[in-house]
Structures are given as structure tokens and as C-alpha cells.
Design a protein around this motif. Sequence first.
Motif, PDB file in Angstrom:
ATOM      1  N   ARG A 195      -6.323  38.469  -8.682  1.00 35.22           N
ATOM      2  CA  ARG A 195      -7.750  38.360  -8.983  1.00 35.22           C
ATOM      3  C   ARG A 195      -8.176  39.540  -9.861  1.00 35.22           C
ATOM      4  O   ARG A 195      -7.851  40.690  -9.565  1.00 35.22           O
ATOM      5  CB  ARG A 195      -8.579  38.324  -7.697  1.00 35.22           C
ATOM      6  N   LYS A 222      -0.854  32.292  -8.805  1.00 30.10           N
ATOM      7  CA  LYS A 222      -2.181  31.749  -9.060  1.00 30.10           C
ATOM      8  C   LYS A 222      -3.118  32.902  -9.428  1.00 30.10           C
ATOM      9  O   LYS A 222      -2.867  34.054  -9.084  1.00 30.10           O
ATOM     10  CB  LYS A 222      -2.724  31.018  -7.829  1.00 30.10           C
ATOM     11  N   THR A 240      -7.487  34.047 -10.393  1.00 34.26           N
ATOM     12  CA  THR A 240      -8.899  33.829 -10.703  1.00 34.26           C
ATOM     13  C   THR A 240      -9.365  35.045 -11.496  1.00 34.26           C
ATOM     14  O   THR A 240      -9.040  36.185 -11.144  1.00 34.26           O
ATOM     15  CB  THR A 240      -9.777  33.679  -9.440  1.00 34.26           C
ATOM     16  N   THR A 264      -9.629  29.802 -13.546  1.00 40.41           N
ATOM     17  CA  THR A 264      -8.526  29.782 -12.589  1.00 40.41           C
ATOM     18  C   THR A 264      -7.495  28.723 -12.973  1.00 40.41           C
ATOM     19  O   THR A 264      -7.826  27.753 -13.670  1.00 40.41           O
ATOM     20  CB  THR A 264      -9.041  29.518 -11.168  1.00 40.41           C
ATOM     21  N   HIS A 277     -12.911  33.744  -5.448  1.00 46.16           N
ATOM     22  CA  HIS A 277     -13.051  34.818  -6.435  1.00 46.16           C
ATOM     23  C   HIS A 277     -14.090  35.844  -6.008  1.00 46.16           C
ATOM     24  O   HIS A 277     -13.914  37.039  -6.241  1.00 46.16           O
ATOM     25  CB  HIS A 277     -13.420  34.248  -7.800  1.00 46.16           C
TER      26      HIS A 277
END
Length: 474
Positions: free
Chosen positions: A229, A254, A256, A343, A364
Motif C-alpha cells: 500500500r 497485490k 493499492t 488497485t 486502502h
Amino acid sequence: MSKGSGWDQRLQVAAGGKGLVGHAGAVLLRRCADRSGLTGALNTVLPRGRGPGWWDRGTVLVCLATAIVLGATSMSDIGLLAHQALVFADPPSEATVRRALAGLDEAALRRIAKARAKARARVWDLLSRRPQGFPWLTVAGKLLSGWVVIDLDATLITAHSDKQGAAATFKRGFGFHPLGGWCANTGESLAMLLRCGNAGSNTVTDHIRVLAEAIAQLPVKYRRKILVRVDGAGATHDLLQHLEQMNRLWRTVKFTVGWTITDADETAIAALPVTAWTDGLQQDGTATDQAQVAELTGLNQRVGNWISGLRLIVRRTKPAARHAKKLTDLEKRTGWRYAIVATNIHRIHGVPGSHHPQWLDALHRSHAGVEDQVRTGKAMGLRNLPSKSWTVNQAWVLAANIAADLTAWTRLLGLHDQPDLAHAEPDTLRYRLLHLPAKLTTHARRRTLSIPNTWPWAEAFQLCWQRLNLPLTT
């Protein structure tokens, strides 16, 4: 005479008390460093002592980190550890600390990083064996089991005098602009890059370097599912491309990131139908009408110029008075303030509802917790860098990161079920536990450190010590 007055009658103050130990909480920090293997690992990769009076550099670094947790803000504050001389013997001198920090070149820093990772692996193994297991993150009421969350963020450190690398900052101050990576699961400071004050907020190479160093700190088996993040500084083509390319058959990444709103984004927002907006989620999973969320991906033409599969989630809230001067024409016209998150998450296996825009928005927004980590870091050594030398200041930042780790490990291993201490701010932790006075006695060749049994957190202190002394192999 009223109650509480007259306490000073026939009172004398004298020096020379015997067996007294101040800041007794240092024994918890040092025990944590030793039992986790950090002290030994650092002494293995750094020069060892030769001759009388020579300090092993790894021990010096642990001593300095301990002093920083206790409140040290300069190298001379290593004298804080003189309060525990009866327990640990005399601490290293300021000159010894300065020489130790000045000797940490880039090669030494790389060796130290490996030593920290080795100790961290032992700590995380212990955390996984607790009855409650490893501290997986919970977002909007949903458990992210198996996912390690890394938050990247930059901060400003003011320099009060001319120091090597200090420069004017984007906020019209003067100092440094370090970039750090924190583990949201544990609160550890995984990596930090000291940068000049005029370093850019969205410098891609710096983000990639810090992220790589942060991931290198994770035990190998915890590198399979990583969530990164970043705030708006991360919304660059190169960084998102790099994050997407990190995905492998054996690793899922992954992310964000905050998204800087342009005219094209506002055009897409204006085209959203009223029915597209739904109530946002709070961190406990309940809906709130104070914010609304919508999917913007299909309406925004900018997405096509970025990586494939990128989603844009827009959030709107009623602006506060402090936002009035910064509102755009669209925001003034609609009466809403907008924020967008980008994202690559379409669904997280095993997390129901993870594809919903509301949940992704909440995911987020929980990144804001990194601000607490930054504040904690500044309360433990990062508020001001103590030297004119870049090398010494770079090593001081490392010592502050180790201090943050020691604090996190002590909480996670020894205080995780103590409601008043498990998530206490640094000053609160110092007052309640670390600065506790004690008395050292010796009997039958055994030493006993006695703390006041009337102290509200005396039981927590003893419990933490007992837990930190449990065998690491069980």
C-alpha cells in the motif's frame, strides 16, 4: 494542615543509594534482543572486540537501540544506560557509539540487514506458535489470513543545523526526506532509506529499492502473498508496472495506491449515475453514510494507458472547512470531496466480498495506520538526526529502526494480551513499563531485580520477563 500538604517536612534528599536500578524496563528490551538472536547475529557480522575495553559493534548497536526506546535523542544519551550498570555493567561511551556508527558503510549495512532478517524469522516463528497465531490483518471485519501487508511512506525530518545531505523540503522546511517500509501486521520497521530533503515524493527507484529491502526482511515462507500500500506518491507507471511484474507462480503481489485526480478523472466522476454510489465501510465492517464509494474503472479513459486489469475506486465525503480553499470546480458544484484509489485486486481468494469497491476503499484507508508508525518512529530517534555526518546519521536511522523492532517484538511476544500496553504509544509505554524503578539484590549467587508490587503494571512487567525467557525451541 490539609490532606496532602506537609509532605516535605523532615524530608532530606541524598545521593548514594545502593542497589538501585533506574529505567528497569531496559532488561526487557535487552532480553528480547538477546533471546531473538539479534545481538548474536549482529556481533557475527560486525567487528568483534580485541583487547581490553573494546566493545563488540553489534552489542553497541543493540545498546544504542535500547537507549533510543528509553528516550535517547542523541549519541550522548547512551548515558541513560548507566542507570542499569548494576545489571549490564557500564554502557559504551559516546565516543564508542560514534565510532561504531561511523564505521557502518554500505557493505556493513547489507550484512546488518541479513542479521536482522535472521532474527526476525525466529521472532515470526514464535508468533506463529502463540495460541492466537500470527497477527494477520483484519480490514473492515474480514481477516486477511496468509497476507503480509507492507506500507510505504515518506516523512520529513527537520534539521536544526547544517548537516550533510540536509536540503530544503517541499513543505518549505529544511532537513531530510527518508522513505520507509513498515509491516502493518506487526508494526515493525522493515526498511528505511535516508534521503536528502529535496528528494522527490514519487521517485520510482527509491520506492523499488525500499520495497525490495522490506521484502528481504520477511521470512521466506511469508513472501508468498504480499499486499503493498502506497499513498499518492506511488501512482507512477513504472512502480505499478514493477509491482505487477513481481507476480510469479509462487508469489502473489497485490497493491493499492493513491491516485492523483486529473480533469479526465473528474469527467468520469461526473458521468457516474446516482445509483453507482453506495455507502462506504468502516474498519469494523459496518456501513456508514458519511462516505460513499463507486467503481470508476469503466468510465475512465486514463486506465487504458496503465497496466492491464487496473481498477479505480472513487470515494466521496463532505468537505470540512479546512478543505474549502483546495476544492475543484466539480467539488464546489457537487458539494462532495473526491479521492481515488488504484488497485490490481479483483478478488482475494478466501476473503468474501473482497471484490466490492467498498471493501477495497476500506483496505486502502487502513493504510493511514502507517502515520502512526511514522509518529512512533519520530518518538523513538527519528525526530532529529544527531550528527553532521551522513554516514553517522544513516547508521542512526538504522538504530532507530532496530529500536522500533525491539519495541514491536517485546509487545508481540510479551505484552500482546495486556490491554494497557499492547498498543501503547512510546511515551505511555515508557511511563508505565520502561522507566519503572527497581532494586537489585544478590543472594546465594543469584541476582533479583525487585520492582514495586504496588505499581499498576508490575504483573505485566513480570509476565513479559517470563515470556521472554521461554525456550525458543518450544
